[in-house]
Design an enzyme around this catalytic site. Structure first.
Site, PDB file in Angstrom:
ATOM      1  N   ASP A   1       0.826  -1.213   0.000  1.00 24.73           N
ATOM      2  CA  ASP A   1       0.000   0.000   0.000  1.00 24.73           C
ATOM      3  C   ASP A   1       0.862   1.266   0.000  1.00 24.73           C
ATOM      4  O   ASP A   1       1.788   1.397   0.815  1.00 24.73           O
ATOM      5  CB  ASP A   1      -0.905  -0.029   1.247  1.00 24.73           C
ATOM      6  CG  ASP A   1      -2.013   1.016   1.183  1.00 24.73           C
ATOM      7  OD1 ASP A   1      -1.682   2.214   1.091  1.00 24.73           O
ATOM      8  OD2 ASP A   1      -3.184   0.632   1.224  1.00 24.73           O
TER       9      ASP A   1
ATOM     10  N   ARG B   1       0.346   4.083   1.058  1.00 30.30           N
ATOM     11  CA  ARG B   1       0.229   4.941   2.246  1.00 30.30           C
ATOM     12  C   ARG B   1       1.066   4.447   3.417  1.00 30.30           C
ATOM     13  O   ARG B   1       1.036   5.032   4.495  1.00 30.30           O
ATOM     14  CB  ARG B   1      -1.242   5.034   2.674  1.00 30.30           C
ATOM     15  CG  ARG B   1      -2.166   5.613   1.623  1.00 30.30           C
ATOM     16  CD  ARG B   1      -3.619   5.338   1.953  1.00 30.30           C
ATOM     17  NE  ARG B   1      -3.933   3.908   1.900  1.00 30.30           N
ATOM     18  CZ  ARG B   1      -5.121   3.374   2.192  1.00 30.30           C
ATOM     19  NH1 ARG B   1      -6.104   4.167   2.563  1.00 30.30           N
ATOM     20  NH2 ARG B   1      -5.323   2.072   2.122  1.00 30.30           N
TER      21      ARG B   1
ATOM     22  N   HIS C   1      -1.794  -3.136   8.178  1.00 34.71           N
ATOM     23  CA  HIS C   1      -2.228  -1.754   8.366  1.00 34.71           C
ATOM     24  C   HIS C   1      -3.752  -1.660   8.302  1.00 34.71           C
ATOM     25  O   HIS C   1      -4.411  -2.500   7.674  1.00 34.71           O
ATOM     26  CB  HIS C   1      -1.588  -0.832   7.322  1.00 34.71           C
ATOM     27  CG  HIS C   1      -2.050  -1.090   5.921  1.00 34.71           C
ATOM     28  ND1 HIS C   1      -3.082  -0.391   5.329  1.00 34.71           N
ATOM     29  CD2 HIS C   1      -1.631  -1.991   4.997  1.00 34.71           C
ATOM     30  CE1 HIS C   1      -3.257  -0.835   4.094  1.00 34.71           C
ATOM     31  NE2 HIS C   1      -2.397  -1.817   3.868  1.00 34.71           N
TER      32      HIS C   1
HETATM   33 CO    CO Z   1      -2.689  -3.294   2.515  1.00 30.23          CO
END
Ligand code: CO
Length: 305
Positions: free
Chosen positions: A110, A112, A164
């Site tokens: 990801d 982020r 996450h």
């Molecule tokens: Co993820």
């Protein structure tokens, strides 16, 4: 057959919107790329004069994306390099000497979740592997090679398995099949996470709140991957040889506040218990050895905040 493996040997005539690492087909004597028909020499290399690596890269930066695209990252990179050199003139020379990272990070791809920077670590501190939903399936060559090299050769002492909040990969695993073009590889990958989902379905379905349920699955998945890590040959044998190292840590990064915390102990216990019930059939090691510090007796069964 890759006859060109370095950027500096790229044919500059093909470098436009994306880097193309040419393959050549000696029998045809032409580049395989549709964008270049230059004849190649007997060695298989393009006979046209190649530009330097930097020129080839900067050719791509021209065009309508002056404030973005590759130009942006190259400019940022140049500034970063200058900043590092200004702070420590020998910084990159020191980097060239080799790496001895303390941490091995297995996290989600990801965008982020920036592995090193969220933990305040610097280049050289952490050996990093990322994939969709921070998975470590036993059949995945890439993650197994990472563990073999990171633990067996580099000697990483701590393995950080980091999930996450709002993980799209884990969420997608709750959907039977992702519909859409070119998603077959994603669906294949998600099957492994679906297995985790199925293994804990009864517990997960007992959580009424959808957001809490997803969070529990995300954390349970981290624990399952910690177990997969612990069961690899290289981690098992290194722990025997080096007094328990590497330690394995199951973590959760909260995208909403930027904080990392350990996976909830009650969820660790839940997964460990589930494995222990089947340990005699499935595993050759005691799964509780994954988290030696987990005080199972202090945690009420089925407890979840
Ligand atoms: Co993820």
């Amino acid at each position: 057959m890759f006859l060109r493996s370095t950027l500096s040997s790229l044919c500059s005539h093909t470098v436009r919107s994306s880097l193309v690492f040419h393959t050549t087909t000696p029998s045809a004597g032409l580049h395989a790329s549709a964008r270049c028909n230059h004849a190649v020499s007997a060695s298989g290399l393009c006979a046209m004069p190649a530009k330097t690596a930097k020129e080839a890269i900067y050719d791509q930066s021209k065009g309508p994306e002056e404030s973005g695209g590759l130009a942006k990252v190259l400019k940022n990179n140049e500034a970063w390099s200058e900043q590092k050199k200004a702070a420590d003139p020998s910084y990159f020379k020191d980097m060239e000497k080799g790496q001895k990272p303390t941490y091995l990070y297995l996290g989600c791809a990801d965008s982020r979740v920036p592995a090193e920077s969220l933990m305040g670590l610097q280049p050289g501190d952490m050996f990093v592997h990322r994939n969709i939903a921070n998975m470590c399936p036993s059949w995945d060559v890439s993650v197994n090679a990472i563990l073999q090299f990171g633990v067996g050769v580099l000697g990483c002492k701590h393995i950080l398995v980091c999930g996450h909040t709002n993980c799209g990969g884990v969420h997608a695993s709750t959907i039977p099949t992702l519909e859409g073009k070119n998603l077959s590889a994603v669906n294949t990958w998600l099957r492994t996470i679906r297995d985790v989902n199925r293994a804990h379905a009864d517990f997960l379905m007992s959580i009424p709140d959808e957001k809490e349920r997803l969070l529990a699955l995300i954390e349970i998945n981290v624990v399952e991957q910690c177990i997969n890590v612990a069961l690899t040959d290289v981690v098992k044998s290194t722990r025997e040889e080096k007094g328990g190292y590497p330690h394995i840590h199951g973590l959760l990064y909260d995208i909403g506040n930027g904080l990392v915390r350990p996976v909830r102990p009650e969820l660790k216990k839940r997964v460990i218990d589930a494995h222990q019930e089947h340990a005699h059939r499935i595993f050759s090691v005691d799964p509780s050895s994954v988290f030696p510090n987990l005080k199972q007796n202090n945690i009420k069964k089925n407890e979840i905040k």
